[in-house]
Design an enzyme around this catalytic site. Sequence first.
Site, short mmCIF file in Angstrom:
data_model
loop_
_atom_site.label_atom_id
_atom_site.label_comp_id
_atom_site.label_asym_id
_atom_site.label_seq_id
_atom_site.Cartn_x
_atom_site.Cartn_y
_atom_site.Cartn_z
N ARG A 1 -15.72 -4.35 3.80
CA ARG A 1 -16.74 -4.84 4.97
C ARG A 1 -17.20 -3.57 5.63
NH1 ARG A 1 -11.48 -7.76 7.83
NH2 ARG A 1 -11.18 -8.04 5.38
N LYS B 1 -2.16 0.98 -0.71
CA LYS B 1 -1.67 -0.31 -1.39
C LYS B 1 -0.49 -0.23 -1.96
CE LYS B 1 -6.35 -2.26 -2.41
NZ LYS B 1 -6.06 -3.74 -1.56
N ASP C 1 -7.54 -0.47 4.64
CA ASP C 1 -7.68 -1.17 3.21
C ASP C 1 -8.68 -2.09 3.52
OD1 ASP C 1 -7.35 -1.87 0.59
OD2 ASP C 1 -5.29 -2.92 1.11
#
Length: 498
Positions: free
Chosen positions: A352, A278, A348
């Site tokens: 899930r 990120k 990233d």
Amino acid sequence: MDFSIKAFDTRSTLGTAKSGCIAVAVFENKKLSPAAQALDSKGAISAALKSGDITGKPGSTLLLRAVDGVTAERVLLVGMGSEETVSEKSYTTGVQAALKVFGSLGAADAIIALPLGDVKERDVNWAIRCVVQAAHDGQYRCDSQKSKKDPAPAGVRKIVLSAPATAATRGALAQAIAIANGSNFTRNLGDLPANIATPTYLANTAKQLAKDYKFEVEVLDRKQLEALKMGSFLSVTNGSEQPPKFIVLKHMGGKAKDAPVVLVGKGITFDTGGISLKAGPGMDEMKYDMCGAASVLGTFRAIGEMNLKLNVIGVIAACENMPSGRATKPGDIVTSMNGLTIEILNTDAEGRLVLCDALTYAERFKPAVVVDIATLTGACVIALGHHNTGLFTRSDAAHDQLANELLAAGKQASDTAWRMPIEEAYNEQLKSNFADLGNIGSPGGGAVTAAAFLENFTKKYTWAHLDIAGTAWKSGAAKGATGRPVPLLSTFLLNRVQ
Ligand code: BES
Ligand code: MN
Ligand code: ZN
């Protein structure tokens, strides 16, 4: 804060009640609420209104001392907007303003005689929850890491709610307190930094809760997760020095034969993005990526305190998402617990990956319904902003019912969700050339493709997904966890008790 309920006959007993302060409502048209009228035998309150010192706008307040004809030491006039319809918003604003003044009074006790029963489309129980939540919000502190602590809550410590003292209102008060405690518990976990709130810390917190409220608890470690073949979950923890923890909490308050509600929480205690790193600015906020897990723990705190007569199981997949020489790389393919292979195109999109194995694990409980809670996508924040949690389910009769239950609970608890679609069409966006599924979709509808990904792992039960990326915490000057969606979840569970 100590709460109690007492019925004051507004025409007589309120005026002679001994108290540090009585809060009563006034309106924009310079009208007095019945409780305000009851304290106005000598005209002091109407005079104050006439003087223009208080407008009656929601949230405006005026403190009067030694009001002629009133035994209580002070009367706090609280603006509630239009007389005809006290809206949820103006009531909440008024209550928050009143509690703020209470916090700075030289009095230890007060009576809230705001019109609990007159809020548009809301009942007394809602109003009770509103007061309790506002009081708890005002008392919340997260200063365990500050050498100079924030000022301790001051002023009023005992609040008497002026309402009919029935079994129903007493019950509502107890529930409101449990929910507020649960949501502050969640806020505190969320606000703790990632070097303290590690997966192990979450596991220990669950164990402590289990001790305090007599839950069953089980914490699975890496070896056990390998034996379960949770290849997707484990791929996320590869880059981290912190051991992953898979936490199972059980509150079997219902009948033994009743299928449980299973709550599944995303517990990424820090999300750097992994190799798909990120950007730097604001990355500290990725300590909040365990707020789904924290909301499961907070909801358990609430149902434990209420001793809810329902079977509820909490499942938390906790780990860090870090880059390192051992970290999962874009393009890596892993096999999830249910056998589907996943091409990890972006490390990233890790939420899930941990949730899909937790959702497969949930099958073993033969659940009535499963609800997962996750700070899953930035796209959900783009779609819904910070007001509503994203709610995703399939659309058939059973799922529509579950969705409606969750939406209604959110409304009831002023912790709202908004329904989003799940349709086969979105699955097209998750196709991979090399595996059964890619972990990201082609551009567009990022919150929906994330939900569509999860849907592949939930075919064996009725399931809903809550994306709390926009609602679990606030950024900016007021940075901090919100405790959402503990009120929604607790209310949903309460409504399920027959
Ligand atoms: N934890 C983030 C989602 C998130 C981001 C929540 C910002 C709140 C604020 C999640 O793991 C993530 O990084 N999602 C990616 C998915 C993308 C790579 C498909 C995102 O939303 O950018
Ligand atoms: Mn991420
Ligand atoms: Zn994440």
